[in-house]
Design a protein around this motif. Structure first.
Motif: not given
Length: 200
Positions: A139, A143-144, A147, A149-150, A153, A164-165, A168
């Motif tokens: 994750i 994300y990083h 890049q 988005s949630y 992903i 996911i949230e 992360l």
């Protein structure tokens, strides 16, 4: 044809257009190879798996319905294939080496220092990332570094958005904790060295 969207190329491939298939490979092979290499950390293996992925892509185009972006579908196909390979080989979890993560590994006011991190520090970041559980590392990478988005992903990994949230957040917390532990150890070592050089 080179200006065609991925979805248009897929439709042309379904109609037997080999040139469209070649263009689709050329458009995405660099990204897919890089992604696979970051997951397996071995050049020859990454090359073989990338070839396998595009073979599987060709065979699986009938299942692409356009519900998600083609790149999301291709990413999911890629990660599924590599995950299956790693499980079969019982290889180490892949290591995401993310220089772009340095911006949130340390406090924002330290950004100028972060830009000047030496090779040894980057290797420390790599090592810390490799120690994270695979589910968090994936994750963080998406994300990083990529890049995404949630939502992207979630679509790519077929995981709930809430998962996911959570992953992360926990992954970032674990990485920051490990980073701080290393910095504390380095500071303690530096203080001991300085103390030993003071004349008695």
């Amino acid at each position: 044809m080179e200006q065609s969207t991925d979805e248009q190329l897929v439709e042309e491939i379904r109609q037997g257009d080999e040139e469209a298939y070649r263009l689709l490979i050329e458009r995405h092979k660099g990204y897919i190879y890089t992604l696979v290499y970051r997951m397996v950390e071995h050049r020859e293996t990454a090359e073989d798996l990338t070839q396998d992925i595009f073979i599987k892509l060709y065979r699986s185009l009938a299942h692409f319905r356009g519900d998600a972006k083609f790149t999301t579908w291709l990413y999911r196909l890629t990660t599924n294939l590599v995950t299956d390979y790693r499980r079969a080989q019982r290889r180490r979890p892949y290591e995401a080496i993310l220089d772009k993560m340095k911006g949130w590994l340390i406090n924002r006011q330290e950004e100028p220092e972060a830009m000047a991190l030496q090779k040894e520090e980057r290797q420390t970041v790599q090592q810390l990332l490799s120690e994270l559980p695979d589910k968090y590392r994936l994750i963080l990478y998406l994300y990083h570094y990529k890049q995404l988005s949630y939502q992207e992903i979630a679509e790519a990994t077929q995981l709930p958005l809430k998962t996911i949230e959570t992953r992360l957040y926990r992954g970032k917390s674990l990485l920051k904790q490990k980073w701080q532990e290393v910095r504390n150890l380095e500071q303690s070592a530096s203080e001991r060295t300085a103390a030993s050089t003071i004349p008695k």
